[in-house]
Design an enzyme around this catalytic site. Sequence first.
Site, PDB file in Angstrom:
ATOM      1  N   GLY A  17       0.811  -1.216   0.000  1.00  0.00           N
ATOM      2  CA  GLY A  17       0.000   0.000   0.000  1.00  0.00           C
ATOM      3  C   GLY A  17       0.844   1.266   0.000  1.00  0.00           C
ATOM      4  O   GLY A  17       2.070   1.225   0.024  1.00  0.00           O
ATOM      5  N   ASP A  18       0.168   2.394  -0.010  1.00  0.00           N
ATOM      6  CA  ASP A  18       0.824   3.690  -0.092  1.00  0.00           C
ATOM      7  C   ASP A  18       0.830   4.344   1.285  1.00  0.00           C
ATOM      8  O   ASP A  18       1.168   3.701   2.278  1.00  0.00           O
ATOM      9  CB  ASP A  18       0.123   4.560  -1.146  1.00  0.00           C
ATOM     10  N   TYR A  28      -2.726   7.409   7.507  1.00  0.00           N
ATOM     11  CA  TYR A  28      -2.613   8.114   8.788  1.00  0.00           C
ATOM     12  C   TYR A  28      -3.181   7.238   9.894  1.00  0.00           C
ATOM     13  O   TYR A  28      -4.191   6.554   9.702  1.00  0.00           O
ATOM     14  CB  TYR A  28      -3.395   9.432   8.722  1.00  0.00           C
ATOM     15  N   HIS A  29      -2.520   7.240  11.058  1.00  0.00           N
ATOM     16  CA  HIS A  29      -3.065   6.635  12.271  1.00  0.00           C
ATOM     17  C   HIS A  29      -3.095   7.690  13.355  1.00  0.00           C
ATOM     18  O   HIS A  29      -2.191   8.540  13.438  1.00  0.00           O
ATOM     19  CB  HIS A  29      -2.204   5.464  12.747  1.00  0.00           C
ATOM     20  N   ALA A  32      -7.021  -0.222   9.683  1.00  0.00           N
ATOM     21  CA  ALA A  32      -7.209   0.970  10.509  1.00  0.00           C
ATOM     22  C   ALA A  32      -8.622   1.490  10.273  1.00  0.00           C
ATOM     23  O   ALA A  32      -8.929   1.995   9.184  1.00  0.00           O
ATOM     24  CB  ALA A  32      -6.170   2.030  10.162  1.00  0.00           C
ATOM     25  N   CYS A  35      -3.704   6.708   0.795  1.00  0.00           N
ATOM     26  CA  CYS A  35      -3.488   5.488   0.015  1.00  0.00           C
ATOM     27  C   CYS A  35      -3.087   5.783  -1.426  1.00  0.00           C
ATOM     28  O   CYS A  35      -3.207   4.926  -2.302  1.00  0.00           O
ATOM     29  CB  CYS A  35      -4.731   4.593   0.051  1.00  0.00           C
TER      30      CYS A  35
END
Length: 235
Positions: free
Chosen positions: A90-91, A94-95, A175, A191
């Site tokens: 994936g790209d 944010y978390h 997430a 993403c």
Amino acid sequence: MNKKIELLDLGTKDYKETWDHQERLFKNIVDTKVSNRRNERNDVTKNHLLFVEHPHVYTLGKSGDIRNLLLNEQQLIEKGATFYKINRGGDITYHGPGQIVGYPILDLENFFTDIHKYLRLLEEVVILTLSEYGLSCTRSKGETGVWLDVGTPFARKICAMGVKASRWVTMHGFALNVNADLGYFDNIVPCGIKGKAVTSLNVELSMKHISVNEVKEKLLKHFADQFDAEMIRAN
């Protein structure tokens, strides 16, 4: 086959510390499998599921484009956020607080050996969980994760996914935005997909706050059902 999955809820924990913890669990499973094959043994491999909320952090997958991070180092500091380039697919994503991050560290040979099926089941766990809140979520062709209003100008992602797998052992995961501060997504091209919005469960339900623990319990129920697994809570 061991279909028991040990659940550990880490609460709020630094991204790098959690990543290191994942790597240790991942390595232990891989080492057991390698030892089994070399010595013709059949030691049981463990399965784990970590739940965690991270302080503000941006992570870039191994095939990601750094240009999808729209902040420089000073701006990251001003936002109180950190950045890591990591080893999942994936790209960029944010978390942060108000987001449930789930890291399944599974030996898929205990369940099935199909990465495509694994990703689809992860999505299904989230889709079924959100359906309990009256949301009709689905997949978007060619875009891993869980979405609302796919195929319309109002398409928006509520759950991102990115995994790593080696020797049929998984790490990283999903997430799910529950009470997330969506403003932090403005600092990236989520993403790597331009022109698509991001949303959160509390926004969709027009509520200030959703019980994160309640959502976790629903996720666990559907995870156990979809993977035909027994969830064991770690002490």
